[in-house]
Design an enzyme around this catalytic site. Structure first.
Site, PDB file in Angstrom:
ATOM      1  N   HIS A  23      32.527 -13.406  43.880  1.00 58.00           N
ATOM      2  CA  HIS A  23      33.851 -12.693  43.683  1.00 58.00           C
ATOM      3  C   HIS A  23      34.726 -13.966  42.861  1.00 58.00           C
ATOM      4  O   HIS A  23      34.789 -15.188  43.237  1.00 58.00           O
ATOM      5  CB  HIS A  23      34.190 -12.557  45.097  1.00 58.00           C
ATOM      6  CG  HIS A  23      35.790 -11.728  45.051  1.00 58.00           C
ATOM      7  ND1 HIS A  23      36.902 -12.387  44.467  1.00 58.00           N
ATOM      8  CD2 HIS A  23      35.997 -10.352  44.684  1.00 58.00           C
ATOM      9  CE1 HIS A  23      37.937 -11.420  44.270  1.00 58.00           C
ATOM     10  NE2 HIS A  23      37.548 -10.215  44.565  1.00 58.00           N
ATOM     11  N   GLU A  75      37.527 -15.070  43.113  1.00 61.06           N
ATOM     12  CA  GLU A  75      38.344 -15.777  44.093  1.00 61.06           C
ATOM     13  C   GLU A  75      37.489 -16.884  44.765  1.00 61.06           C
ATOM     14  O   GLU A  75      37.964 -17.995  44.760  1.00 61.06           O
ATOM     15  CB  GLU A  75      39.134 -14.986  45.272  1.00 61.06           C
ATOM     16  CG  GLU A  75      40.110 -14.412  44.659  1.00 61.06           C
ATOM     17  CD  GLU A  75      40.579 -12.878  45.756  1.00 61.06           C
ATOM     18  OE1 GLU A  75      40.161 -12.764  46.777  1.00 61.06           O
ATOM     19  OE2 GLU A  75      41.203 -11.967  44.844  1.00 61.06           O
ATOM     20  N   GLU A  89      34.875  -6.903  37.525  1.00 63.88           N
ATOM     21  CA  GLU A  89      36.329  -7.024  38.028  1.00 63.88           C
ATOM     22  C   GLU A  89      36.988  -8.063  37.038  1.00 63.88           C
ATOM     23  O   GLU A  89      36.915  -9.354  37.149  1.00 63.88           O
ATOM     24  CB  GLU A  89      36.282  -7.750  39.287  1.00 63.88           C
ATOM     25  CG  GLU A  89      35.661  -6.956  40.604  1.00 63.88           C
ATOM     26  CD  GLU A  89      36.339  -7.088  41.952  1.00 63.88           C
ATOM     27  OE1 GLU A  89      36.635  -6.221  42.421  1.00 63.88           O
ATOM     28  OE2 GLU A  89      36.158  -8.322  42.313  1.00 63.88           O
ATOM     29  N   GLY A 136      44.515  -7.426  42.202  1.00 64.51           N
ATOM     30  CA  GLY A 136      45.699  -7.746  42.890  1.00 64.51           C
ATOM     31  C   GLY A 136      47.079  -7.905  42.299  1.00 64.51           C
ATOM     32  O   GLY A 136      48.043  -8.122  42.798  1.00 64.51           O
ATOM     33  N   ASN A 145      36.952  -4.477  50.058  1.00 64.65           N
ATOM     34  CA  ASN A 145      36.743  -5.846  50.184  1.00 64.65           C
ATOM     35  C   ASN A 145      38.082  -6.360  50.924  1.00 64.65           C
ATOM     36  O   ASN A 145      39.193  -6.442  50.218  1.00 64.65           O
ATOM     37  CB  ASN A 145      36.601  -6.683  48.664  1.00 64.65           C
ATOM     38  CG  ASN A 145      36.763  -7.844  48.841  1.00 64.65           C
ATOM     39  OD1 ASN A 145      36.905  -8.714  49.821  1.00 64.65           O
ATOM     40  ND2 ASN A 145      37.039  -8.765  47.801  1.00 64.65           N
ATOM     41  N   TRP A 146      38.239  -6.483  52.404  1.00 61.74           N
ATOM     42  CA  TRP A 146      39.333  -6.589  53.108  1.00 61.74           C
ATOM     43  C   TRP A 146      39.602  -8.145  52.730  1.00 61.74           C
ATOM     44  O   TRP A 146      40.749  -8.508  53.030  1.00 61.74           O
ATOM     45  CB  TRP A 146      38.965  -6.516  54.579  1.00 61.74           C
ATOM     46  CG  TRP A 146      38.861  -5.294  54.828  1.00 61.74           C
ATOM     47  CD1 TRP A 146      39.148  -3.964  54.286  1.00 61.74           C
ATOM     48  CD2 TRP A 146      38.605  -4.701  56.081  1.00 61.74           C
ATOM     49  NE1 TRP A 146      39.102  -3.009  54.904  1.00 61.74           N
ATOM     50  CE2 TRP A 146      38.558  -3.138  56.219  1.00 61.74           C
ATOM     51  CE3 TRP A 146      38.186  -5.381  57.246  1.00 61.74           C
ATOM     52  CZ2 TRP A 146      38.360  -2.418  57.356  1.00 61.74           C
ATOM     53  CZ3 TRP A 146      37.831  -4.503  58.349  1.00 61.74           C
ATOM     54  CH2 TRP A 146      37.927  -3.165  58.403  1.00 61.74           C
ATOM     55  N   LYS A 147      38.919  -9.061  52.032  1.00 60.16           N
ATOM     56  CA  LYS A 147      39.258 -10.501  51.912  1.00 60.16           C
ATOM     57  C   LYS A 147      39.867 -10.922  53.217  1.00 60.16           C
ATOM     58  O   LYS A 147      39.073 -10.630  54.156  1.00 60.16           O
ATOM     59  CB  LYS A 147      40.539 -10.469  50.717  1.00 60.16           C
ATOM     60  CG  LYS A 147      40.131  -9.684  49.543  1.00 60.16           C
ATOM     61  CD  LYS A 147      40.999  -9.877  48.314  1.00 60.16           C
ATOM     62  CE  LYS A 147      40.393  -9.076  47.205  1.00 60.16           C
ATOM     63  NZ  LYS A 147      41.104  -9.321  46.107  1.00 60.16           N
ATOM     64  N   GLY A 179      39.963  -3.969  46.742  1.00 63.60           N
ATOM     65  CA  GLY A 179      40.817  -4.878  47.545  1.00 63.60           C
ATOM     66  C   GLY A 179      42.004  -4.020  48.428  1.00 63.60           C
ATOM     67  O   GLY A 179      41.605  -3.385  49.441  1.00 63.60           O
ATOM     68  N   GLY A 180      43.133  -4.539  47.773  1.00 63.56           N
ATOM     69  CA  GLY A 180      44.172  -3.789  48.623  1.00 63.56           C
ATOM     70  C   GLY A 180      44.325  -2.338  49.238  1.00 63.56           C
ATOM     71  O   GLY A 180      44.643  -2.296  50.391  1.00 63.56           O
ATOM     72  N   SER A 217      42.714  -3.432  41.133  1.00 61.68           N
ATOM     73  CA  SER A 217      43.788  -2.716  41.515  1.00 61.68           C
ATOM     74  C   SER A 217      43.438  -1.086  41.363  1.00 61.68           C
ATOM     75  O   SER A 217      43.999  -0.267  41.052  1.00 61.68           O
ATOM     76  CB  SER A 217      44.888  -2.734  40.516  1.00 61.68           C
ATOM     77  OG  SER A 217      45.728  -4.046  40.772  1.00 61.68           O
TER      78      SER A 217
HETATM   79  P1  PGA Z   1      42.193  -5.334  44.364  1.00 58.73           P
HETATM   80  O1  PGA Z   1      41.152  -6.097  44.713  1.00 58.73           O
HETATM   81  O2  PGA Z   1      41.636  -3.849  44.511  1.00 58.73           O
HETATM   82  O3  PGA Z   1      43.528  -5.633  45.358  1.00 58.73           O
HETATM   83  O4  PGA Z   1      42.867  -5.663  42.929  1.00 58.73           O
HETATM   84  C1  PGA Z   1      39.873  -5.986  44.095  1.00 58.73           C
HETATM   85  C2  PGA Z   1      38.819  -7.286  44.451  1.00 58.73           C
HETATM   86  O5  PGA Z   1      39.310  -8.460  44.467  1.00 58.73           O
HETATM   87  O6  PGA Z   1      37.690  -7.026  44.855  1.00 58.73           O
END
Ligand code: PGA
Length: 255
Positions: free
Chosen positions: A94, A96, A166, A172, A9-11, A233-234, A212
Site C-alpha cells: 500500500h 502508506e 491507487e 483519503g 481497508n480499515w487501516k 479506505g474511509g 476515495s
Molecule cells: P480511501 O483509501 O478510500 O480512504 O481514499 C483507499 C486506500 O488507501 O486503500
C-alpha cells in the site's frame, strides 16, 4: 467475466468491539461469494475474531505481512500465521507502507511470492503521486511498479493475484480519479501483464481501483470495462456504506 472484489481497508481504525459490531452488521447481508468477493482488511490483532464470525460470504484480509517466514523481526506479522488464522487476503505494498515504512518494489515482489507460498491472495497496490501524474509519467511509473511486483510469478499466480491501482493523490483526499482516468490506467496495467504473460492470463487478473471510492461514485467506476472492483479506505468503515458498495458490485454482475 472477472468476479468483482470490494475490499475494505480499515487501516488503523476500529477497536475490537467496533470491528465485531461491523461484522455482525454485514456478515449475513453481503452478496453470495460465488458472484462477488466482499473482503475486510483489519488490524492484525482482531483478525482471528473476525475470521471466526465472517459467515459464509464475507472474507477477511490483513493489511501487510513480512516477506520472511520467521525470525527476529520485532512487531512484524508472518504469512504462516495469517494462513494459520484462516485469513484469505493480504494487502501488499500500500502507498502508506511504501511512504512511511520504506517498502520498495523489490520488497513488494518478495512479499507477493511469500503470500502465495502460504495460500494468501495478495492485493498488490500500485499508483502514482500527483507530481508524477502532472509530469505525464503515470503509465511509465505504474508499469515499472507492476513489472517489479510480478517478477518471477507463474501464469497461475498472476491469474490469482489482485492488483489495486491507487493514485496516491486520490487516497483519503476526496479527489477520485475520473472513471475514465482510472480505467485508462488499469487498461495500461493489463497491457503490461499481456506483454509479460499472454492475453489469457491478463484477462483473468482482477484489477481494482482505489482512492476515495464511496457509494456516490462506485457505480460509475464499476461501469468501466477494466475496473474489477475497489479497494476502499474511509467508506469501508461504515457498515451501511460497505453494504452499498458490495451491492453495487452485485448489481453489476446481475446486468
Ligand atoms: P480511501 O483509501 O478510500 O480512504 O481514499 C483507499 C486506500 O488507501 O486503500
Amino acid at each position: 467475466m472477472r468476479k468483482p472484489i470490494i475490499a475494505g481497508n480499515w487501516k488503523m481504525h476500529k477497536t475490537r468491539d467496533e470491528a465485531l459490531q461491523f461484522i455482525y452488521n454485514v456478515n449475513l447481508k453481503v452478496p453470495n461469494k460465488e458472484y462477488v468477493e466482499s473482503v475486510v482488511c483489519a488490524q492484525a490483532p482482531v483478525l482471528r475474531d473476525l475470521v471466526k464470525r465472517q459467515g459464509e460470504n464475507l472474507r477477511i484480509g490483513a493489511q501487510t505481512m513480512h516477506e520472511q517466514t520467521e525470525g527476529a523481526f520485532t512487531g512484524e506479522v508472518s504469512a504462516a500465521l495469517l494462513e494459520d488464522l484462516n485469513v484469505d487476503y493480504v494487502i501488499i505494498g500500500h502507498s502508506e507502507r511504501r511512504e512511511y515504512y520504506n517498502e520498495t518494489d523489490e520488497g513488494v515482489n518478495k512479499k507477493i511470492h511469500q503470500a502465495f507460498r502460504y495460500d494468501l491472495v495478495p492485493i498488490a497496490c500500485v499508483g502514482e503521486s500527483l507530481e508524477i501524474r502532472e509530469k505525464g509519467e503515470t503509465d511509465a511509473f505504474v508499469s515499472n511498479q507492476v513489472k517489479a511486483a510480478l517478477k518471477g510469478l507463474t501464469d497461475d499466480q498472476v491469474k490469482n493475484l489482485v492488483i489495486a491501482y491507487e493514485p496516491i493523490w486520490a487516497i483519503g483526499t476526496g479527489k477520485t480519479a475520473t472513471p475514465e482516468e482510472a480505467n485508462n490506467a488499469i487498461k495500461s496495467i493489463r497491457s503490461v501483464i499481456t506483454e509479460m504473460y499472454d492475453a489469457g492470463v491478463s484477462d483473468e487478473t482482477r484489477i481494482l481501483y482505489g482512492g476515495s471510492v464511496k457509494p456516490a461514485n462506485i457505480d460509475d467506476l464499476l461501469a468501466q470495462s477494466d475496473i474489477d472492483g475497489a479497494l476502499v479506505g474511509g467508506a469501508s468503515l461504515n457498515a451501511q456504506d460497505f453494504l452499498t458498495l458490495v451491492n453495487s458490485a452485485q448489481a453489476k454482475v446481475d446486468q
